[in-house]
Each structure stands twice: as C-alpha cells, then as structure tokens.
Design an enzyme around this catalytic site. Structure first.
Site, PDB file in Angstrom:
ATOM      1  N   ASP A  49       0.856  -1.180   0.000  1.00 45.71           N
ATOM      2  CA  ASP A  49       0.000   0.000   0.000  1.00 45.71           C
ATOM      3  C   ASP A  49       0.888   1.225   0.000  1.00 45.71           C
ATOM      4  OD1 ASP A  49      -1.840   1.919   0.035  1.00 45.71           O
ATOM      5  OD2 ASP A  49      -2.779   1.377   1.932  1.00 45.71           O
TER       6      ASP A  49
HETATM    7  C1  BGC Z   1      -4.404   3.988   0.484  1.00 49.33           C
HETATM    8  C2  BGC Z   1      -4.882   2.939  -0.498  1.00 49.33           C
HETATM    9  C3  BGC Z   1      -4.848   3.496  -1.899  1.00 49.33           C
HETATM   10  C4  BGC Z   1      -3.444   3.966  -2.200  1.00 49.33           C
HETATM   11  C5  BGC Z   1      -3.274   4.537  -3.606  1.00 49.33           C
HETATM   12  C6  BGC Z   1      -3.099   4.589   0.070  1.00 49.33           C
HETATM   13  O1  BGC Z   1      -2.789   5.700   0.851  1.00 49.33           O
HETATM   14  O2  BGC Z   1      -4.294   3.396   1.755  1.00 49.33           O
HETATM   15  O3  BGC Z   1      -6.187   2.530  -0.155  1.00 49.33           O
HETATM   16  O4  BGC Z   1      -5.274   2.517  -2.800  1.00 49.33           O
HETATM   17  O5  BGC Z   1      -3.102   4.986  -1.285  1.00 49.33           O
HETATM   18  O6  BGC Z   1      -3.950   5.732  -3.770  1.00 49.33           O
END
Ligand code: BGC
Length: 762
Positions: free
Chosen positions: A304
């Site tokens: 993530d």
């Molecule tokens: C979030 C994710 C998201 C990713 C890309 C992260 O900060 O936790 O849910 O998919 O960013 O935007």
C-alpha cells in the site's frame, strides 16, 4: 470458507436450489475464477530480462501527468516528472502508473513501453475506483446499507465500464476491512461491522469489477485491500497498531478478504498496519503461509503506497534495502511508489540476499496478470479517448446512481409519520450546511468524480415541488465553524415554515484516510443550530450527512424524524428527495451500530456477553455498562424503518433439533399493517449458548429483503445447517459443537423480533 459461502446460499435458497447451484455453470465459474493462467511466453520473456527490467515490472508509481493527481489523495512524495516517467517506461523500469489522467496520458506511456522499450512489455494502469469513476455512486458503506449485494455488483460493473473506457486496467478496490470502531475514518470505504455482510459485498464487488472475462474492455482487475485487519487499528486511529488473537483475526477480520479472493480477485494490497508486532508488508505468515499456502491465492500482492518503506519507522526494517528484502521475501510482489524495489532488488539478488527464483516468481505473477488482462494481445484495448468520453456519465449510470442512492438511505425514526412529506401545501425550510451547493456530494475517496456535476439537496427537493416558492433554503452554520448571523436566519426561516428539513452532519473531509475522530458527533456549531431551530417548535426532519455511525445528541436525537443519507454521489439530491416525498419508501438498514455515546466505541452488535451481562430493563449495579447509559446501541446494526407498519409474529421452527448433517427451517410471519408499501429486510440471528470458546451475543446468519404491499403478510423462512453454526475453535480451526442455540428473526440486531431455540445434535 468456500463451503461456508455455499452453505449460506443454501440457507437462503433452500436445499434443492443449493444442490442445483452446486452443479451449475455459475459455480464452475466461481471455481475457475481466481486461477492464474501463465502463458508459455511469460517464462521465455523472464529468461531474457535483466535484473533491472525484472525489478521494473514490480515497480508501480503515481502518475506524474499534470503534476500528479494522486498526490492530492496521498502524502506528497518526490515523484518523477511525466517526461521522466515516459523515459522509465522506455527503459522497462516501470510496470505501470496509478491515478493518472485518462486515455491520452495512458496512450503516451503505453507507446513508450510497447514501441520503444527493449522487450516491449505493456504497462498496466491502476486507479482508486472506489465508488465510481465519473458517475459517482454512494460511498461503499452506504451501499452496504441497501443489504442488497447485487446492487454493489451492478455499481461496480458500471464503474468498470466508465473507468476501463478511460484506460484503467486495475482498480484498488474493493476495500473489505471490517470496521468496528467508528472513530476510524476509513470505515466509509468498506462493508461495515458485520462479517456476513462483509463477505457478501466483497464477493459482489469483485464480480462486478471483473465480470467473467478480464480481457473485456469494460472490465478491470479487482484488488482486495488492505490485507489484513487494517480496520482493527487501536482506538480507531488510522495506521495504528493492530493486536488481536489469531482466532478473532480468522473469525471476524479475514473472511471478507477470503470471500473477495474466492470470487476471483487476482490482486491484493498489503495493509499499512502491523498485526501483533509484525507489519503486514513484512509478514511471511500472512502473505505466503496463509494467503498462498492455506488459501491457494495465485495472483499478486502490491504494497500500500510506501508501505514497504514504512517498515523503517515501524522499527522492523533497518533501511530501504532491508525493507525491500523483507517485503519481497514475505510475499509482496509489487512495490507502490517508494521505488525501493527498483532501487535495491537487482543488488539484493546479486549479493544473494534475495533468491533469483523469488524475484522471478513475482515477475511471473505480474506478467501473467498482464496477459490475463489482454494487454499482450492489445496494449491499447482500454485506451480510447473517444470511448472515454462516450461512456462518461450516461443516463443509464446516473439512474443507477439514483437507485443506489435511495436504497442506501436509512430511516432511523419517524414519529407521528412525519415522513413522507406531501408535495404541495406545506412550506419547507431547508436549513443547514448541506442544504445546498456543489460541495460534499460525491464523498471521500473520489479521484475522478466531480461535485460540480452532482445534484445537491435543494435542487432535488425543488424538483419535487409544484410551488417552488414553498421552499426556503438557509445555510445556518458552517460545518465546523459557526456562520455569522446564520442561526438568526435559520430561526426566521423555521418560523415561516410548516416543517423544517435540517441537513447537517460531517463534511467529506472528516472521513477517509487519516481522518479519525475522537468524538463521533455532529459538530458543535451545527448542534447549536439544531437547538435554536428546534426551539421554534416546528416539526424537524434531520437529514444526516455522514460517513460513519454517529452518536446523536440533543435536538438532533430528539427530532421526530431522522434519515441517514451518507454521501450518495452524483444523484444525492434526487435520491434523498425520492425518499422525503415518498416516491421511494426507505429500505436501508444500518451496516454499523449508532452508539449512545462516542465513548462506547468500539461498539458492535456481535460483542461477547461477559460474565456480567448488561441486563435489559432497569439499571443494575456491577454489570458491564458505562456510568449513565446501558451498553447497547441507540440505533443498532440492522435497524431501519419503512413507511409501512411491520409486525414480526409466529416463529416457526421445523424441528426442536438439528442433526449434524441436516438442516433446520426457521421462519416467521411478517405483516405490513400500514397503508404504504414497504421493503422489509428480515434478518436471522443466532446465539450459541455454551461452547468451548465464548460466542457473541448475536450473529447475523441470513437476511432477505421482502416487498410487502399494504395489508400483505408473508411467511419468510430460512434454512440453517451445522456449517452456519461454525466458529473458530481453540485450535484456530473451524469447528462445530453440539448444543443449544437461540435463534431470532428480527428487524435489527438488538430488537427481539421473534425468538426460539433449537439443539444441534452431536
Ligand atoms: C491507500 C490505499 C490506496 C493507495 C493509492 C493509500 O494511501 O491506503 O487505499 O489505494 O493509497 O492511492
């Protein structure tokens, strides 16, 4: 878990239908879904790749086009410029980008990859398509309030139609983290507090995004996130520590992820949090032993965002090199945004700290996925600027957004049948910061949607009224700050009106990532507005805007009618007006319990009894309760009224006993004594009275939405089998134990409905 899922279908469908399902082509599809097909050329390609190119296939970056839209939703990081990204694509150092800006951008990058790079491996384009692309549907939590998983399948399919039209191959969705602490801001992206609902909506959303053919240019790859237990953060504080027993993890938090993978999702995202001391991104047990070993997952896992790098501040990795090594060895195939994989993996392999076979395995998974998405056949299959526009916000999708919006609305209270409102003959004062204006409509976690193209509440209400002059609209207060003269104007408007619609609650910035709240209440200035308006003495309908369950207080809690309207997206105003004026009778149910006070959080209906249960009736001392309030919800999970008058009567039990290999029928007579049609969500709960591991006070096992005309009465029945009574036993494996079970068919998790008991025989 597949067995459990089928057994629940069996419960709802009945044994004959279940047998048919087991033999059906649809089930064959379920079994085929989730298999990674690796074409022969993938290994040939891997054999020709340099270590740098391999690491490139495992490196995903936020799109830098136009300054990088993604950085608005994520913490800023030192991204490259767009020309640099094009160059990286040419050099084969990039697997794709995310949250970019449509087909034109994708075309430029894809040309660089497939025309100018040495091995011509296509890029894939990802995005956070959480609840719509251009047409924005209700936030996921709101959609779960419909208790209609198929609605989520349909909105996910519609989102895929628009997004795939704009060049997007892969969505970072669905988010299926069970959320039992409403202070956490990200509960809004998920399935609420319940395991069964979580599983059913995870399954439905994956099917909607992916359909039956991942190569189709109106489908995209789903990504189950955030693996795992991100919603279990202590105190509901985003990114915080998760420390829980393996039993709770397996029984409550893991099943929705499993359901999403079983439905065929071939990608997953590691969660930011640690679980009992080990960050998910570095957890070999989670990413490899459990996910791949036990569950048989064949797809790939992405970190993530900078989750790999974040193992340094976690105190788990020494430096970037160590973080890349730990993440890859744990089973995280792709690194998002940190750049650590392409920086360190070639050297880690050369030095022998990461086996080449491990690197190759991850590259194989990613390349096979690109092949399954049809990108090697036609890298431009989803990239078409004309199609992108042609598919944007079509009337059919707007009307689906309106349907989903009205089905998500929950009627908490309707004293004296204040709702629905008549379309003529009443002067309405529509008051509050959410009464009108192009703001706070689409809701949190929207990359491409636009408040400016959404319908606000005042527009929706005005459209229903014959005499437009019968509506007065006043802002009254800011969301978190008072408005000079606002209360005076609101009070004057209320005085002139016959009825007040008070549009108050949370702004969209008060939920989502990194937006945890200590008090889950309507902000103070709006409470003051509510008190002042209530003092005028006109009947008040509270229309709540919220992305989590709230603890309602004072004049808000005391209003005769309360509607929970969440963030409903593009068709917000029309959907709410449909319910206010009765074109649609409310049918939504709470997917998360509304506590009496913030301090009860985490509060969820399926809590344990304790040795000193909080008894119904007058307060007794020395029980599991807080000072001053009973430990129950003000409005529990599953609660929601209709415009009918629904009665539950006559519990029917097929037998007093259930043999281990048999089934038991449980039914009740549900009657609508009202003079309006109603869609009633009939819910079946059980409680295992004694077991080798203590069990929750209630657990939802089945539900059905039934349409009841005025005066209509119907027997609604379900079938339970032993596998529905399964739990995670002392050895952390599913187990079933004989004994006595309570069963309720009820309109919510804390209402009595009708109640009986049966014995599961050894
Ligand atoms: C979030 C994710 C998201 C990713 C890309 C992260 O900060 O936790 O849910 O998919 O960013 O935007």
């Amino acid at each position: 878990m597949l067995n459990m899922r089928i057994s629940r279908r069996a419960a709802v469908m009945g044994a004959t239908a279940a047998a048919a399902w087991l033999a059906s082509p649809a089930r064959a599809l379920v079994q085929a879904a989730g298999r990674l097909v690796v074409p022969g050329f993938v290994d040939e390609l891997i054999a020709r790749m340099t270590l740098e190119e391999k690491a490139g296939q495992l490196s995903l970056m936020a799109s830098a086009w136009g300054g990088g839209k993604a950085t608005a939703l994520n913490p800023p990081s030192e991204g490259s410029s767009f020309p640099q990204q094009v160059e990286e694509a040419r050099q084969g150092l990039l697997t794709g980008v995310f949250n970019g800006n449509g087909a034109r951008m994708a075309r430029i990058l894809q040309i660089a990859a497939v025309k100018d790079s040495r091995l011509k491996v296509p890029l894939m384009f990802a995005a956070d398509i959480i609840h719509g692309h251009r047409t924005i549907f209700p936030v996921p939590l709101a959609e779960v309030a419909s208790f209609e998983p198929d609605l989520a399948r349909r909105t996910a399919a519609a989102a895929a139609f628009e997004a795939a039209g704009a060049g997007i191959d892969w969505t970072f969705s669905p988010m299926v983290d069970v959320a039992r602490d409403q202070r956490w801001g990200r509960g809004v992206e998920g399935g609420g507090e319940d395991v069964l609902l979580g599983r059913l909506f995870a399954d439905a959303r994956v099917r909607g995004f992916q359909g039956d053919d991942l190569k189709a240019n109106d489908r995209m790859l789903a990504c189950i996130k955030h693996f795992a237990a991100y919603g279990g953060a202590e105190a509901g504080l985003d990114y915080n520590t998760v420390d829980m027993s393996e039993r709770t993890l397996r029984e409550v938090y893991l099943p929705p992820y499993k359901a999403g993978f079983d439905a065929g999702a071939l990608s997953g995202m590691a969660s930011f949090n640690e679980i009992s001391g080990i960050p998910s991104t570095g957890s070999h047990w989670l990413m490899t032993e459990l996910l791949r070993g036990e569950w048989g997952f064949q797809g790939f896992i992405v970190s993530d965002y900078t989750g790999d790098e974040e193992m340094i501040p976690h105190g788990f990795a020494k430096d970037g090199r160590d973080a890349a090594r730990l993440a890859l060895l744990a089973g995280v195939d792709m690194s998002m945004q940190s750049g650590l994989y392409r920086k360190h993996l070639p050297e880690l392999v050369r030095s022998g700290d990461v086996p080449l076979a491990t690197l190759d395995q991850s590259v194989r998974r990613v390349l096979a996925m690109k092949a399954m998405l049809g990108l090697f056949d036609d890298p431009f299959r989803r990239i078409d600027e004309k199609r992108e526009n042609a598919r944007s916000m079509l009337p059919v999708n707007r009307s689906l957004a309106r349907e989903a919006g009205r089905k998500a609305i929950v009627l908490l209270k309707n004293d004296g049948d204040l709702l629905p409102l008549p379309r003529t003959g009443k002067r309405i004062a529509l008051i509050g910061p959410f009464a009108s204006g192009q703001h706070d409509l689409v809701g949190p976690w929207v990359v491409y949607g636009d408040d400016a193209r959404a319908v606000d509440l005042a527009t929706g209400v005005r459209a229903e009224l014959a005499d437009k002059a019968s509506l007065i609209v006043v802002e009254g207060s800011g969301v978190e700050e008072p408005l000079a003269g606002g209360i005076e104007q609101a009070v004057a408007a209320a005085r002139q009106a016959d009825v007040v619609v008070l549009a108050i609650g949370e702004s969209q910035g008060m939920s989502g990532e990194a937006q945890s709240r200590t008090e889950i209440v309507v902000p103070e200035p709006q409470l003051r507005l509510a008190e002042a308006v209530a003092a005028v003495g006109k009947p008040i309908i509270v229309v709540l805007k919220n992305a989590r369950a709230l603890a309602l207080q004072g004049a808000v809690a005391d209003a005769p009618a309360i509607l929970v309207t969440w963030f409903l997206g593009t068709e917000t105003g029309h959907a709410i007006a449909d319910v206010l004026f009765g074109a649609y009778g409310p049918s939504g149910r709470l997917p998360a319990s509304f506590p009496r006070k913030s301090g009860q959080e985490p509060y969820y209906y399926a809590h344990k009894t304790t040795g000193r249960p909080n008894p119904p009736g007058p307060r007794q001392d020395y029980k599991a309760q807080f000072r001053g309030i009973p430990n129950s919800a003000l409005y529990p999970f599953g609660h929601g009224l209709t415009y009918g008058k629904i009665e539950y009567a006559g519990l029917m039990l097929g037998s007093p006993t259930l043999p281990m290999n048999g089934e038991i029928m449980v039914g009740a007579r549900i009657t609508n004594h009202g003079d309006r049609a109603a869609d009633e969500v009939v819910q079946l709960y059980i409680h295992d009275r004694t077991a080798s591991v203590t069990r929750p006070v209630r657990e939802l096992k089945a539900f059905r939405k039934v349409a009841l005309a005025p005066g209509q009465s119907e027997v609604v029945s379900f079938r339970l089998s032993a596998s529905d009574l399964q739990f995670i036993g002392r050895d952390n494996r599913p187990t079933v134990e004989a004994g006595m079970f309570d069963v309720w068919i009820a309109p919510s998790a804390e209402s009595e409905g009708v109640h009986g008991s049966f014995e599961l025989l050894a």
